[in-house]
Design an enzyme around this catalytic site. Structure first.
Site, PDB file in Angstrom:
ATOM      1  N   TRP A 325      43.301 -25.196  39.119  1.00 17.27           N
ATOM      2  CA  TRP A 325      43.236 -23.983  39.829  1.00 17.27           C
ATOM      3  C   TRP A 325      42.793 -22.832  38.912  1.00 17.27           C
ATOM      4  CZ3 TRP A 325      45.808 -19.273  39.331  1.00 17.27           C
ATOM      5  CH2 TRP A 325      45.455 -18.215  40.216  1.00 17.27           C
ATOM      6  N   HIS A 326      43.402 -22.686  37.481  1.00  8.55           N
ATOM      7  CA  HIS A 326      42.985 -21.848  36.659  1.00  8.55           C
ATOM      8  C   HIS A 326      41.659 -21.676  36.365  1.00  8.55           C
ATOM      9  CE1 HIS A 326      47.277 -21.351  36.446  1.00  8.55           C
ATOM     10  NE2 HIS A 326      47.332 -20.306  35.977  1.00  8.55           N
ATOM     11  N   GLY A 327      40.786 -22.743  36.187  1.00 10.30           N
ATOM     12  CA  GLY A 327      39.585 -22.743  35.930  1.00 10.30           C
ATOM     13  C   GLY A 327      39.126 -24.293  35.591  1.00 10.30           C
TER      14      GLY A 327
END
Length: 483
Positions: A325-327
Site C-alpha cells: 500500500w505504501h508504494g
C-alpha cells in the site's frame, strides 16, 4: 498546498472566518462551503486530480444508494464489486501499473523471452491511497448493513474530500465522520484552543524535528558507501525521528484543523516509540490504516478463528499488503515482511496483546524493565525503517551489512553539521520528554502547563513558536503525500 506553507497560512484563516461567520448559518451551505474549500485545497497541487476524486465520489455515492435498495444478494454483490473494481482499478493504474509492467518485462527477459511493453508517464494523484480506502469503507459498511447511505450528495462529497485529512489521513470511517456532516456544528472555544495547541505541536514535530532530521538522514543514506556502520545506524535513527515527526505532525495538524471547524477526527498516533513490543507499536502507529486492514482484510480472511497458523498466515498477508500500500517498490514489501517476522513470535506465544495501557502511567521515568523493552522495540523498528528509506533492496542490504560489521563500534562521523542541526539533535531529548510527559493525553500539549499561571503557560507556547521560527529545517514535502 502544504500545512506548513504560506499558502495554507493564508487559506485556512480565510476558510475559518467565512465558515463560522457566514456559511455556518445553514447546514447545507456549511457543507457546500467545506466541499468547495476542500476542492480548492486539493486542486492547488493539480486541478486535473479533481476529476478523479469527483468520479470516485460519484461512483460510491450511487453504489451506496443501489446497494441499499437492491432486492437480491446478487445485485448487492455486483454493486459492491463495481465499487471495488473502479476504486482499486484506478489506484492500481495510477500507482502500480509501471511497477507491474517493469517487473513483468524483467521476468520475461530473465527467461530469455524479451517482452515489448512500455511504461506510462503517470502522475500519482496526491492522497489517492487515502481517499480510496475512505470511500471503500463507506460502500463496504453499507453492504454489511452497518450504516445507511446518505441521501445528500453534497454531504457525501464533502466527507470524501474533507481537506484536513484528505491527502494523508487519518483514513476516516464513514460511520464515524459522515454523520458529523449531518448535524449543525457549533463553535466551542475550549475545543478550538486545544486544536490550536495540537496544530502548534504538529508544526514543531514537522518543521523542527522532521525537516532537520531529514537533512541528516538524507546525507547519510545518499552517501552510505562513505560511512561506517555507526554513522549509518545514526542515519537510520534520524530517519526514525524524521518519519515519526513528519507523519504524526501531519496528523496533529489535521486533527487540530478539523477541531477548529467543529469536527472530530480519529486519533492516528499514540506515542508509538514508547511501545514495549512490536505488537503494541502497530496498535499505536498509523492507527487508522492498521484498523482498516484489520476490519476489511484480516477479519474477512478469517482472522485468528482458525488457530495460530491461520492467524500467522493472515498477519503476513496484512503486513505485506500494508507494505505494498505504501508504494510500488520491493523495499516496502520487505519492510512489511520484516515487521511480520518481528510480530510472529509474539503472536505464536500469545503475547501480542499483553501491552495495552499507558506505559508506567503516572511515573516520572519508565521502570528498568520497560525502558529495556522500549529501547529494544525502537531498534527493531528502526532496523526495518532502513528498508522503508532505501531506494532499493540492494542499498538496504548494503547498509544493514555495514551496520552489523565491526565499523558499528567506530565513532560516528559525517560531514560538518550546521549550528541549527546541532541544536535540533539537542532538541530530540526535549521532544521525547514532552511526549513522555503527555503520554496519557490525546496529544502531548493537551494539558501542557494546565496548572501553571497563564503568563507562564503562554511563555511556553511562545518558546515553541520561537523555536519553530528559528530552527525550521529545509522545507520537505510530507513523506506520506507520495502514498
Amino acid at each position: 498546498m502544504l500545512f506548513n506553507s504560506i499558502d495554507f497560512a493564508l487559506f485556512f484563516p480565510l476558510v475559518f472566518l467565512l465558515y463560522w461567520g457566514i456559511f455556518n448559518r445553514s447546514l447545507r451551505w456549511s457543507n457546500g462551503f467545506l466541499l468547495i474549500s476542500s476542492y480548492v485545497f486539493y486542486g492547488w497541487w493539480d486541478w486535473r486530480f479533481l476529476f478523479l476524486i469527483a468520479f470516485s465520489s460519484l461512483i460510491d455515492y450511487f453504489v451506496g444508494q443501489g446497494v441499499f435498495r437492491a432486492r437480491t444478494q446478487v445485485q448487492r454483490k455486483f454493486l459492491l464489486a463495481v465499487s471495488l473494481t473502479v476504486n482499486l482499478g484506478l489506484l492500481g493504474v495510477f500507482k502500480y501499473y509501471n511497477f507491474f509492467i517493469e517487473n513483468l518485462t524483467e521476468a520475461f527477459r530473465l527467461f530469455g523471452h524479451p517482452l515489448e511493453m512500455s511504461s506510462l508517464q503517470i502522475i500519482l494523484p496526491v492522497g489517492i491511497s487515502f481517499y480510496t480506502f475512505q470511500t471503500l469503507s463507506y460502500t463496504i459498511d453499507v453492504y454489511r448493513n452497518e450504516i445507511k447511505p446518505t441521501q445528500d450528495i453534497i454531504e457525501f462529497f464533502a466527507f470524501v474530500s474533507f481537506f484536513p485529512q484528505l491527502v494523508a489521513g487519518p483514513i476516516e470511517r464513514a460511520r464515524e465522520l459522515l454523520p458529523q456532516f449531518g448535524v449543525k456544528r457549533e463553535f466551542n472555544y475550549a475545543v478550538a484552543v486545544d486544536g490550536m495547541r495540537q496544530i502548534l505541536f504538529g508544526l514543531f514535530k514537522k518543521m523542527v524535528i522532521a525537516d532537520n532530521c531529514a537533512v541528516l538522514a538524507n546525507d547519510i543514506f545518499n552517501n552510505y558507501e562513505l560511512y561506517s556502520g555507526s554513522t549509518l545506524l545514526l542515519g537510520a535513527i534520524f530517519f526514525a525521528f524524521q518519519i515519526y515527526g513528519d507523519f504524526s505532525g501531519y496528523s496533529d495538524i489535521a486533527l487540530g484543523t478539523a477541531s477548529l471547524l467543529g469536527f472530530r477526527l480519529s486519533r492516528n498516533f499514540a506515542y508509538p516509540y514508547f511501545s514495549r513490543d512490536v505488537a503494541e507499536f502497530w496498535r499505536r502507529w498509523h492507527i487508522s490504516l492498521t484498523s482498516w486492514f484489520r476490519d476489511y482484510v484480516y477479519i474477512p480472511l478469517g482472522g485468528s478463528r482458525g488457530g495460530k497458523w491461520m492467524a500467522a498466515r493472515n498477519t503476513f498477508i496484512i503486513f505485506l499488503v500494508s507494505g505494498f500500500w505504501h508504494g510500488p517498490n520491493w523495499t516496502f514489501l520487505a519492510w512489511g515482511g520484516l515487521n511480520a517476522l518481528f510480530f510472529l513470535p509474539l503472536l505464536l506465544t500469545g503475547k501480542n496483546r499483553q501491552h495495552w495501557g499507558v506505559v508506567d502511567e503516572g511515573s516520572l521515568l519508565p521502570s528498568p524493565m520497560n525502558a529495556a523493552k522500549i529501547v529494544f522495540t525502537f531498534f527493531l523498528i528502526t532496523f526495518s525503517w532502513v528498508f522503508f528509506r532505501a531506494e532499493n533492496i540492494q542499498q538496504a542490504l548494503d547498509i544493514i551489512k555495514k551496520i552489523i560489521s565491526s565499523s558499528l563500534f567506530e565513532l560516528p562521523h559525517w560531514g560538518r553539521m550546521s549550528i541549527r542541526e546541532m541544536a535540533v539533535i539537542g532538541f530530540i531529548p526535549v521532544f521525547l520528554a514532552l511526549e513522555w510527559h503527555g503520554r496519557s493525553w490525546a496529544h502531548a500539549l493537551e494539558n501542557f502547563g494546565s496548572q501553571w499561571p497563564r503568563p507562564a503557560r503562554w511563555l511556553g507556547y511562545a518558546a515553541m513558536i520561537f523555536t519553530i521560527f528559528f530552527l525550521t529545517g529545509e522545507e520537505q514535502e510530507f513523506i506520506y503525500f507520495q502514498f
